[in-house]
Motif scaffolding. Structure first.
Motif, mmCIF file in Angstrom:
data_model
loop_
_atom_site.group_PDB
_atom_site.id
_atom_site.type_symbol
_atom_site.label_atom_id
_atom_site.label_comp_id
_atom_site.label_asym_id
_atom_site.label_seq_id
_atom_site.Cartn_x
_atom_site.Cartn_y
_atom_site.Cartn_z
ATOM 1 N N GLY A 241 -6.482 4.096 -6.694
ATOM 2 C CA GLY A 241 -6.068 4.447 -5.203
ATOM 3 C C GLY A 241 -5.908 3.270 -4.280
ATOM 4 N N GLY A 242 -6.318 2.102 -4.953
ATOM 5 C CA GLY A 242 -6.335 0.883 -3.998
ATOM 6 C C GLY A 242 -5.279 0.208 -3.502
ATOM 7 N N LEU A 243 -4.034 0.635 -4.095
ATOM 8 C CA LEU A 243 -2.710 -0.105 -3.850
ATOM 9 C C LEU A 243 -1.498 0.699 -3.985
ATOM 10 N N THR A 244 -0.682 0.746 -3.135
ATOM 11 C CA THR A 244 0.605 1.511 -3.269
ATOM 12 C C THR A 244 1.796 0.654 -3.385
ATOM 13 N N TYR A 245 2.893 1.497 -3.365
ATOM 14 C CA TYR A 245 4.357 0.807 -3.395
ATOM 15 C C TYR A 245 5.304 1.809 -3.076
ATOM 16 N N TYR A 246 6.340 1.367 -2.244
ATOM 17 C CA TYR A 246 7.159 2.362 -1.780
ATOM 18 C C TYR A 246 8.778 1.845 -1.877
ATOM 19 N N ALA A 247 9.520 2.818 -2.107
ATOM 20 C CA ALA A 247 11.085 2.449 -1.980
ATOM 21 C C ALA A 247 11.359 2.149 -0.637
#
Length: 121
Positions: A54-60
């Motif tokens: 849960g520490g990193l995210t990325y998005y379109a």
């Protein structure tokens, strides 16, 4: 892993919806999770991903700054908060999971059934 998505519905442009994905087994230590969508007549596209801890995210790019992905590993759930919705966000949204840190933008190991999101102008 079985995934169950919920929370879709109909909303006016500018509104918000929150999608939830419940996993059938412990996901915290083994699975990256994310969301894809498919609009009528279009190919499936990547929306957002979150690393297994849960520490990193990325998005379109199309949703960056408007959507927020999160997860609660204690409850084996992942969520997608969708804000400032646009008519072009209308699609069936699919929860996905893959063994390892991340899902791929090109696909995933496990899929839930879609939940429909309709944004009216």
């Amino acid at each position: 892993v079985q995934l169950q998505a919920s929370g879709g519905g109909m909303v006016q442009a500018g509104g918000s919806l929150r999608l939830s994905c419940a996993a059938s087994r412990r996901t915290s230590s083994s699975y990256g999770m994310g969301w894809f969508r498919q609009a009528p007549g279009k190919e499936r596209e990547f929306v957002a991903a979150i690393i297994r801890n849960g520490g990193l995210t990325y998005y379109a790019d199309s949703v960056k700054g408007r959507f927020i992905i999160s997860r609660d590993n204690g409850k084996n759930t992942a969520n997608l908060q969708m804000n400032s919705l646009k008519p072009e966000d209308t699609a069936d949204y699919y929860c996905a999971a893959s063994a390892g840190d991340w899902i791929s933008e090109n696909g995933a190991d496990y899929w839930g059934k879609g939940t429909q999101v309709t944004v009216s102008s």
